[in-house]
Design an enzyme around this catalytic site. Structure first.
Site, PDB file in Angstrom:
ATOM      1  N   LEU A 127     -21.747 -31.482 -18.082  1.00  0.00           N
ATOM      2  CA  LEU A 127     -21.341 -31.375 -19.490  1.00  0.00           C
ATOM      3  C   LEU A 127     -21.470 -29.939 -20.000  1.00  0.00           C
ATOM      4  O   LEU A 127     -21.436 -29.682 -21.195  1.00  0.00           O
ATOM      5  CB  LEU A 127     -22.161 -32.338 -20.361  1.00  0.00           C
ATOM      6  CG  LEU A 127     -22.051 -33.815 -19.954  1.00  0.00           C
ATOM      7  CD1 LEU A 127     -22.918 -34.693 -20.850  1.00  0.00           C
ATOM      8  CD2 LEU A 127     -20.606 -34.291 -20.001  1.00  0.00           C
ATOM      9  N   SER A 129     -23.934 -27.375 -19.827  1.00  0.00           N
ATOM     10  CA  SER A 129     -25.081 -26.807 -20.545  1.00  0.00           C
ATOM     11  C   SER A 129     -25.129 -25.290 -20.362  1.00  0.00           C
ATOM     12  O   SER A 129     -25.500 -24.563 -21.288  1.00  0.00           O
ATOM     13  CB  SER A 129     -26.388 -27.444 -20.064  1.00  0.00           C
ATOM     14  OG  SER A 129     -26.528 -27.308 -18.667  1.00  0.00           O
ATOM     15  N   SER A 130     -24.723 -24.789 -19.194  1.00  0.00           N
ATOM     16  CA  SER A 130     -24.796 -23.338 -18.970  1.00  0.00           C
ATOM     17  C   SER A 130     -23.765 -22.589 -19.815  1.00  0.00           C
ATOM     18  O   SER A 130     -24.079 -21.561 -20.421  1.00  0.00           O
ATOM     19  CB  SER A 130     -24.624 -23.003 -17.482  1.00  0.00           C
ATOM     20  OG  SER A 130     -23.423 -23.529 -16.985  1.00  0.00           O
ATOM     21  N   ASP A 174     -14.885 -24.233 -19.608  1.00  0.00           N
ATOM     22  CA  ASP A 174     -16.142 -24.658 -20.224  1.00  0.00           C
ATOM     23  C   ASP A 174     -16.556 -23.743 -21.370  1.00  0.00           C
ATOM     24  O   ASP A 174     -16.966 -24.196 -22.440  1.00  0.00           O
ATOM     25  CB  ASP A 174     -17.256 -24.711 -19.170  1.00  0.00           C
ATOM     26  CG  ASP A 174     -16.919 -25.656 -18.032  1.00  0.00           C
ATOM     27  OD1 ASP A 174     -15.954 -26.430 -18.175  1.00  0.00           O
ATOM     28  OD2 ASP A 174     -17.612 -25.616 -17.003  1.00  0.00           O
TER      29      ASP A 174
END
Length: 382
Positions: A127, A129-130, A174
């Site tokens: 999902l 996070s980074s 992302d």
């Protein structure tokens, strides 16, 4: 206590003065368009209401101090006047250091900063996070020092930091959705031009993410193999990327390709077409068509791209049996485990949750994790 309250309170306790700003950047889920990003294609993600939050303040010197609330309040300190190198012990700190270092290369007109970071984007679930952390740190410096950077530049900076400083290969999706997400919308992203189009989500529709909790083992090696197979396909057609090949061109000569490469190419070409059509279906509130496209996407990932696992296929079948043609469900992310994403009317959430709870562990021996999300706003002050 909210993440904002938590980071503000910790900031005052740790640094002895109040934060001037609190910034958030969200995680994301990709609704459709899998493995299309590195083929210069289209993706359709939305930002979700799980985020990284940073309370911060500018300093009048060249020092950066960062506290990680989720890692036992570990503190990292470094100077903007010395070469920024990797931290020997704290992996989380390298995302921060990488973003700051690459931002210096773009625009060196910022000074020191104090930050306290906390987040609730599940780690290792695919999902992002980074990316959420990278975009949050970039947005902190942009806001505190009024840097002339837009969301796309902050996203590109985060991607560079992850690829070159942290040493992890990733596409641009992302970071871009974390920076540019829009409340109640998905974002159709052209991964070649980085052009985006906000796509309104139908009212009363839940975005449900279910983590299979199947431990991914093949993802790195198989990901690279898929990339190579796609590049082989593009070379066969003498094009820079599969984005430039039409399904008609492919069908005419598919028999001349290596059979495995042909399957991989077919997934990318059909997935690109599905993603563009899915944006239209969503905008028109046509959940039935969206569901058909998501089902086709999943079948293509399973049969042509071969990146699903039995546990993921089982989860998809359980959800589909409950929602029927009222919505859609498919694997999301790189594959070989990870999560599925489903779109369906909110009133079906309890029935779906119950069916998954009753059947998934019984069939696989693994307990799932269930997230109900809202399409959320991209990075900014909170």
């Amino acid at each position: 206590m909210s993440l904002k309250e938590k980071t503000q309170s910790l900031f005052a306790n740790a640094f002895g003065y109040p934060a001037t700003h609190t910034i958030q950047a969200p995680g994301r889920v990709n609704l459709i368009g899998e493995h299309t990003d590195y083929n210069d294609g289209f993706v359709l993600p939305c930002a979700i209401d799980y985020q990284t939050v940073i309370s911060c303040a500018p300093r009048d010197d060249r020092k950066v101090r960062v506290m990680a609330a989720d890692y036992e309040n570990q503190l990292d300190e470094f100077s903007l006047d010395a070469p920024i190198v990797a931290h020997e012990n704290y992996q989380w700190a390298n995302y921060v250091r990488g973003v700051v270092k690459h931002l210096q290369l773009r625009n060196n007109s910022f000074g020191g900063v104090d930050m306290v970071i906390s987040g609730n984007v599940p780690q290792g679930a695919g999902l992002s996070s980074s990316a959420s952390l990278e975009v949050a740190v970039g947005t902190v410096l942009q806001q505190l020092y009024h840097l002339p950077l837009d969301g796309a530049q902050i996203a590109l900076n985060g991607q560079e930091a992850e690829n070159q400083f942290v040493g992890c290969n990733c596409g641009i999706m992302d970071q871009l959705i974390s920076a540019l997400g829009k409340k109640d919308h998905a974002l159709l992203i052209d991964c070649r031009s980085l052009g985006t189009k906000a796509v309104s989500m139908p009212k009363g529709v839940a975005v449900v993410i279910i983590n299979s909790n199947f431990k991914r083992t093949l993802v790195g090696s198989e990901y690279n193999t898929r990339r190579e197979q796609c590049e082989t396909g593009a070379r066969f057609f003498q094009q820079p990327a599969l984005r430039d090949v039409t399904i008609e061109e492919f069908n005419a000569v598919a028999h001349e390709l290596d059979p495995i490469v042909a399957k991989r190419v077919r997934h990318i070409l059909t997935e690109n077409a599905r993603t563009v059509e899915a944006a239209s279906a969503l905008e028109q509130g046509d959940l039935k068509r969206m569901g058909e496209l998501m089902a086709e996407s999943h079948a293509s990932m399973r049969d042509d791209f071969e990146i699903t696992v039995p546990q993921i296929d089982t989860l998809v079948e359980i959800v589909k049996a409950v929602i029927g043609d009222k919505g859609g469900v498919r694997m999301t992310g790189g594959g070989f485990g990870g999560c599925i994403v489903a779109l369906f009317p909110e009133e079906l959430v309890p029935a779906v949750q119950q069916a998954v709870a009753e059947q998934y562990e019984a069939k696989t021996g693994i307990k799932e994790t269930f997230y109900v999300c809202k399409p959320s706003q991209g990075a900014g002050q909170c």
